[in-house]
Design a protein around this motif. Structure first.
Motif, PDB file in Angstrom:
ATOM      1  N   ALA A  44       0.806   5.506  -9.118  1.00  0.00           N
ATOM      2  CA  ALA A  44       1.752   4.411  -9.356  1.00  0.00           C
ATOM      3  C   ALA A  44       3.030   4.892 -10.035  1.00  0.00           C
ATOM      4  O   ALA A  44       4.090   4.271  -9.875  1.00  0.00           O
ATOM      5  N   HIS A  45       2.947   5.980 -10.805  1.00  0.00           N
ATOM      6  CA  HIS A  45       4.131   6.496 -11.470  1.00  0.00           C
ATOM      7  C   HIS A  45       4.997   7.339 -10.532  1.00  0.00           C
ATOM      8  O   HIS A  45       6.164   7.591 -10.828  1.00  0.00           O
ATOM      9  N   ARG A  46       4.434   7.756  -9.400  1.00  0.00           N
ATOM     10  CA  ARG A  46       5.195   8.597  -8.482  1.00  0.00           C
ATOM     11  C   ARG A  46       5.654   7.867  -7.229  1.00  0.00           C
ATOM     12  O   ARG A  46       6.581   8.323  -6.556  1.00  0.00           O
ATOM     13  N   LEU A  47       4.994   6.767  -6.900  1.00  0.00           N
ATOM     14  CA  LEU A  47       5.321   6.039  -5.672  1.00  0.00           C
ATOM     15  C   LEU A  47       5.635   4.581  -5.994  1.00  0.00           C
ATOM     16  O   LEU A  47       5.021   3.996  -6.893  1.00  0.00           O
ATOM     17  N   PRO A  48       6.558   3.962  -5.264  1.00  0.00           N
ATOM     18  CA  PRO A  48       7.013   2.592  -5.574  1.00  0.00           C
ATOM     19  C   PRO A  48       6.084   1.515  -5.039  1.00  0.00           C
ATOM     20  O   PRO A  48       6.435   0.763  -4.129  1.00  0.00           O
ATOM     21  N   CYS A  49       4.879   1.426  -5.581  1.00  0.00           N
ATOM     22  CA  CYS A  49       3.939   0.419  -5.098  1.00  0.00           C
ATOM     23  C   CYS A  49       3.693  -0.630  -6.185  1.00  0.00           C
ATOM     24  O   CYS A  49       3.678  -0.317  -7.365  1.00  0.00           O
ATOM     25  N   ASP A  50       3.540  -1.886  -5.753  1.00  0.00           N
ATOM     26  CA  ASP A  50       3.188  -2.952  -6.689  1.00  0.00           C
ATOM     27  C   ASP A  50       1.693  -2.988  -6.955  1.00  0.00           C
ATOM     28  O   ASP A  50       1.251  -3.538  -7.972  1.00  0.00           O
ATOM     29  N   ALA A  51       0.915  -2.430  -6.038  1.00  0.00           N
ATOM     30  CA  ALA A  51      -0.536  -2.394  -6.209  1.00  0.00           C
ATOM     31  C   ALA A  51      -1.105  -1.229  -5.419  1.00  0.00           C
ATOM     32  O   ALA A  51      -0.555  -0.831  -4.385  1.00  0.00           O
ATOM     33  N   CYS A  52      -2.200  -0.675  -5.920  1.00  0.00           N
ATOM     34  CA  CYS A  52      -2.901   0.377  -5.192  1.00  0.00           C
ATOM     35  C   CYS A  52      -4.384   0.276  -5.510  1.00  0.00           C
ATOM     36  O   CYS A  52      -4.776  -0.293  -6.532  1.00  0.00           O
ATOM     37  N   ALA A  53      -5.200   0.816  -4.630  1.00  0.00           N
ATOM     38  CA  ALA A  53      -6.649   0.700  -4.813  1.00  0.00           C
ATOM     39  C   ALA A  53      -7.353   1.851  -4.127  1.00  0.00           C
ATOM     40  O   ALA A  53      -6.873   2.390  -3.113  1.00  0.00           O
ATOM     41  N   LEU A  54      -8.499   2.228  -4.674  1.00  0.00           N
ATOM     42  CA  LEU A  54      -9.387   3.208  -4.059  1.00  0.00           C
ATOM     43  C   LEU A  54     -10.698   2.491  -3.778  1.00  0.00           C
ATOM     44  O   LEU A  54     -11.301   1.905  -4.685  1.00  0.00           O
ATOM     45  N   LEU A  55     -11.139   2.517  -2.533  1.00  0.00           N
ATOM     46  CA  LEU A  55     -12.346   1.811  -2.119  1.00  0.00           C
ATOM     47  C   LEU A  55     -13.313   2.782  -1.476  1.00  0.00           C
ATOM     48  O   LEU A  55     -12.899   3.683  -0.726  1.00  0.00           O
ATOM     49  N   ARG A  56     -14.581   2.623  -1.734  1.00  0.00           N
ATOM     50  CA  ARG A  56     -15.624   3.473  -1.169  1.00  0.00           C
ATOM     51  C   ARG A  56     -16.250   2.745   0.009  1.00  0.00           C
ATOM     52  O   ARG A  56     -16.545   1.544  -0.071  1.00  0.00           O
ATOM     53  N   GLN A  57     -16.469   3.454   1.100  1.00  0.00           N
ATOM     54  CA  GLN A  57     -17.102   2.853   2.266  1.00  0.00           C
ATOM     55  C   GLN A  57     -18.610   2.862   2.103  1.00  0.00           C
ATOM     56  O   GLN A  57     -19.218   3.891   1.809  1.00  0.00           O
ATOM     57  N   ASP A  58     -19.208   1.687   2.282  1.00  0.00           N
ATOM     58  CA  ASP A  58     -20.653   1.516   2.158  1.00  0.00           C
ATOM     59  C   ASP A  58     -21.128   0.801   3.411  1.00  0.00           C
ATOM     60  O   ASP A  58     -21.172  -0.426   3.467  1.00  0.00           O
ATOM     61  N   GLY A  59     -21.410   1.579   4.446  1.00  0.00           N
ATOM     62  CA  GLY A  59     -21.822   0.971   5.705  1.00  0.00           C
ATOM     63  C   GLY A  59     -20.676   0.200   6.336  1.00  0.00           C
ATOM     64  O   GLY A  59     -19.619   0.750   6.646  1.00  0.00           O
ATOM     65  N   ASP A  60     -20.865  -1.102   6.507  1.00  0.00           N
ATOM     66  CA  ASP A  60     -19.868  -1.932   7.181  1.00  0.00           C
ATOM     67  C   ASP A  60     -18.959  -2.667   6.203  1.00  0.00           C
ATOM     68  O   ASP A  60     -18.343  -3.660   6.558  1.00  0.00           O
ATOM     69  N   HIS A 122       2.470 -12.914  -0.277  1.00  0.00           N
ATOM     70  CA  HIS A 122       2.130 -11.976   0.782  1.00  0.00           C
ATOM     71  C   HIS A 122       2.716 -10.593   0.561  1.00  0.00           C
ATOM     72  O   HIS A 122       3.858 -10.435   0.144  1.00  0.00           O
ATOM     73  N   VAL A 123       1.886  -9.591   0.860  1.00  0.00           N
ATOM     74  CA  VAL A 123       2.323  -8.202   0.811  1.00  0.00           C
ATOM     75  C   VAL A 123       3.201  -7.917   2.031  1.00  0.00           C
ATOM     76  O   VAL A 123       2.886  -8.354   3.131  1.00  0.00           O
ATOM     77  N   HIS A 124       4.288  -7.150   1.847  1.00  0.00           N
ATOM     78  CA  HIS A 124       5.217  -6.908   2.956  1.00  0.00           C
ATOM     79  C   HIS A 124       5.301  -5.454   3.361  1.00  0.00           C
ATOM     80  O   HIS A 124       5.944  -5.130   4.358  1.00  0.00           O
ATOM     81  N   THR A 142      -5.394   2.653  -0.568  1.00  0.00           N
ATOM     82  CA  THR A 142      -4.380   1.699  -0.106  1.00  0.00           C
ATOM     83  C   THR A 142      -3.235   1.607  -1.102  1.00  0.00           C
ATOM     84  O   THR A 142      -3.439   1.705  -2.314  1.00  0.00           O
ATOM     85  N   LEU A 143      -2.013   1.421  -0.564  1.00  0.00           N
ATOM     86  CA  LEU A 143      -0.814   1.196  -1.365  1.00  0.00           C
ATOM     87  C   LEU A 143      -0.099  -0.017  -0.799  1.00  0.00           C
ATOM     88  O   LEU A 143       0.072  -0.134   0.422  1.00  0.00           O
ATOM     89  N   ASP A 144       0.318  -0.927  -1.671  1.00  0.00           N
ATOM     90  CA  ASP A 144       0.958  -2.160  -1.229  1.00  0.00           C
ATOM     91  C   ASP A 144       2.218  -2.435  -2.043  1.00  0.00           C
ATOM     92  O   ASP A 144       2.258  -2.155  -3.255  1.00  0.00           O
ATOM     93  N   ALA A 145       3.196  -2.997  -1.371  1.00  0.00           N
ATOM     94  CA  ALA A 145       4.448  -3.373  -2.023  1.00  0.00           C
ATOM     95  C   ALA A 145       4.895  -4.720  -1.483  1.00  0.00           C
ATOM     96  O   ALA A 145       4.684  -5.044  -0.311  1.00  0.00           O
ATOM     97  N   LEU A 146       5.529  -5.508  -2.358  1.00  0.00           N
ATOM     98  CA  LEU A 146       6.001  -6.829  -1.951  1.00  0.00           C
ATOM     99  C   LEU A 146       7.339  -6.752  -1.224  1.00  0.00           C
ATOM    100  O   LEU A 146       7.737  -7.701  -0.545  1.00  0.00           O
ATOM    101  N   ARG A 147       8.046  -5.640  -1.348  1.00  0.00           N
ATOM    102  CA  ARG A 147       9.346  -5.485  -0.691  1.00  0.00           C
ATOM    103  C   ARG A 147       9.186  -4.614   0.538  1.00  0.00           C
ATOM    104  O   ARG A 147       8.644  -3.506   0.475  1.00  0.00           O
ATOM    105  N   ALA A 148       9.644  -5.118   1.674  1.00  0.00           N
ATOM    106  CA  ALA A 148       9.575  -4.357   2.918  1.00  0.00           C
ATOM    107  C   ALA A 148      10.399  -3.084   2.801  1.00  0.00           C
ATOM    108  O   ALA A 148      11.464  -3.068   2.189  1.00  0.00           O
ATOM    109  N   GLY A 149       9.895  -1.996   3.379  1.00  0.00           N
ATOM    110  CA  GLY A 149      10.610  -0.733   3.373  1.00  0.00           C
ATOM    111  C   GLY A 149      10.392   0.112   2.139  1.00  0.00           C
ATOM    112  O   GLY A 149      11.014   1.175   1.998  1.00  0.00           O
TER     113      GLY A 149
END
Length: 527
Positions: A44-60, A122-124, A142-149
């Motif tokens: 988050a300190h290096r990239l302009p994201c409003d939110a980020c997350a790490l998710l583990r895959q567990d089957g489906d 909505h995330v853009h 995942t990385l998400d930002a509210l501003r497009a671009g």
């Protein structure tokens, strides 16, 4: 194992970390609860994201391990891939970042979950990267930002952080394997368990629950009898399930017996079985729960409700695994691990003569206390996330979230019904909110009032006493009428459960049956 010799180049070059930052991450390999939030903090300190997350895959499904910039309940959500096409597209992207255009028709699972920007639902701009470990799917970044671009020209940096996350995950699994802590050591291959599903296991982020989970995992692979104590709705059954799943008996049966629901005349037959002709209606031999659990675990739920006569007959089964079917002279030996649970104070029950001391000592070899929800702090919000996601899918909403006042009230409300009450409050609240107002852009926000948690709507905790009988009745009839009203009141309060009604009235269940028969109440409700 010297981690500094394992992946220093990956750490320092993939995401342009300093040597100190790389060393800090390596020092946390044994602590996923600290490792992954630290990684997202650097991202988050290096990239302009409003939110980020790490998710583990567990089957489906995808299970969040760490989030930044998202509402606290996000950690408790479980994202089924078939219900979230954007996540599914990321998982199927191979080994490359997948960026979604601002006008993508695929709904974003984080819409409305960035609390500092509640006016913008909505995330853009969204980028997701599948993470592979040893060539197999491991999770998603995942990385998400509210501003497009926001992520224009940053594909290389994002890919670098994804390689970093995958390298850390691989190093963490290698270290766990060398330490002999693979999760599959008892029951074959099983899904990861860094953040258990609150709906099928226990959440252990707070100190109280973390301590309980350590105790559970310590005793799981032994054959010691475990007594699980705690209030109604705290998850005692989930403790029993975890004990079974993490034991060497995991491939055997887990047999659940609700002792409070067993008719007194059939308790012995249900537990130990019977032979043909043992009593009226016994038309064939029948195995009891102890036999059905042979080679596995027998979970005696609400064990404090067992009649004294049955407790005496259960002592031999607890001592050496010997049982005797009703009507048979032959003793059978079973290999059963017993886990019992109760919300009663069995020590006091022993003092009052309602529970046998010898049986209590056989059951309480290893007692475990499950803390109530009010003592778990912010875990309430994490659990809420699971139930929000379930109701979102059930109601066909784009998203379902909590308002700020709902979050505050949930953290101060005492939750006398614990996790079960929380689940029901969110289910009712979602239905009320959908009927009262339209979802804004498909996102429905639950308020404290929707959940029935507004300050002025706090439910009463004291039940009004029954009205006195008419004063013109003779004394004996007046006493009988008062007893009828009290018994009816307790049966209504406990939904017809005679064992619980007897406990509330301070009576033995058998004495209550006999009193109810004398008062003419046995025909009104079936004990």
């Amino acid at each position: 194992m010297d981690n500094n010799a394992v992946i220093p180049t990956t750490l320092t070059e993939a995401a342009a970390l300093t040597t100190g930052e790389a060393a800090e991450l390596l020092d946390r390999l044994d602590e996923p609860a600290r490792l992954w939030p630290a990684l997202l903090e650097l991202l988050a300190h290096r990239l302009p994201c409003d939110a980020c997350a790490l998710l583990r895959q567990d089957g489906d499904r995808l299970v969040p391990l760490a989030t930044r910039g998202l509402s606290p309940d996000t950690l408790g959500r479980r994202f089924l891939l078939d219900e979230h096409p954007r996540f599914k597209a990321i998982v199927e992207a191979g080994n490359r970042p997948l960026r979604f255009p601002a006008d993508s028709a695929l709904p974003d699972p984080y819409d409305g979950l960035i609390p500092d920007h509640s006016d913008r639902l909505h995330v853009h701009d969204c980028v997701g990267v599948p993470l592979l470990v040893a060539g197999r799917p491991w999770g998603v970044l995942t990385l998400d930002a509210l501003r497009a671009g926001s992520f224009d020209g940053l594909e290389g940096s994002i890919a670098g952080f994804a390689r970093l996350a995958a390298s850390l995950a691989e190093a963490q699994e290698r270290r766990a394997a060398l330490a002999g802590r693979e999760l599959s050591r008892f029951a074959g291959e099983r899904p990861f368990d860094e953040r258990p599903d609150p709906g099928s296991d226990l959440v252990g982020e707070g100190p109280a629950m973390a301590a309980l989970l350590r105790e559970v995992d310590t005793v799981a692979d032994s054959d010691l009898v475990v007594l699980v104590l705690g209030e109604t709705g705290v998850g005692k059954e989930l403790v029993a399930r975890r004990l079974h799943d993490r034991s060497r008996r995991a491939h055997g049966p887990l047999v659940h017996v609700n002792c409070a629901a067993l008719p007194e005349s059939l308790v012995e037959s249900e537990l130990f079985g019977h032979v043909r002709g043992a009593f009226s209606g016994a038309v064939a031999d029948r195995r009891g729960k102890f036999e059905l659990a042979d080679g596995g675990t027998l979970f005696l739920d609400e064990v404090g409700e067992l009649p004294l006569a049955v407790q005496a007959k259960m002592l031999r089964a607890l001592q050496n695994g010997e049982i005797q079917r009703v009507g048979s002279d032959r003793h059978l030996t079973v290999d059963v691990r017993v886990v019992a649970a109760t919300n009663r104070d069995l020590v006091q029950e022993v003092r009052d003569g309602r529970f046998r001391a010898d049986v209590y000592h056989r059951l309480s070899v290893y007692p475990l206390h499950v803390p109530p929800l009010r003592e778990r702090g912010t875990e309430t919000l994490r659990l809420a996330g699971l139930f929000l996601e379930r109701n979102r899918a059930r109601l066909g909403l784009r998203n379902l979230r909590l308002s700020a006042d709902a979050e505050r009230r949930m953290l101060t409300y005492p939750w006398p019904g614990n996790v079960r009450e929380l689940e029901h409050a969110i289910g009712r609240g979602a239905i009320r909110a959908r009927a009262a107002r339209a979802a804004e852009g498909g996102v429905l926000t639950l308020t404290a009032a929707d959940l029935g948690l507004a300050e002025e709507e706090a439910p009463p905790t004291v039940q009004a006493p029954p009205p006195p009988p008419p004063s013109d009745l003779p004394l004996r009839e007046a006493v009988d009428e008062l007893q009828r009203r009290m018994i009816r009141g307790q049966l209504d309060r406990h939904e017809g459960n005679w064992a619980k009604a007897a406990r509330a009235l301070g009576l033995d269940r058998g004495n209550l049956f006999r009193l109810a028969g004398r008062l003419g109440l046995r025909g009104e409700t079936t004990p």
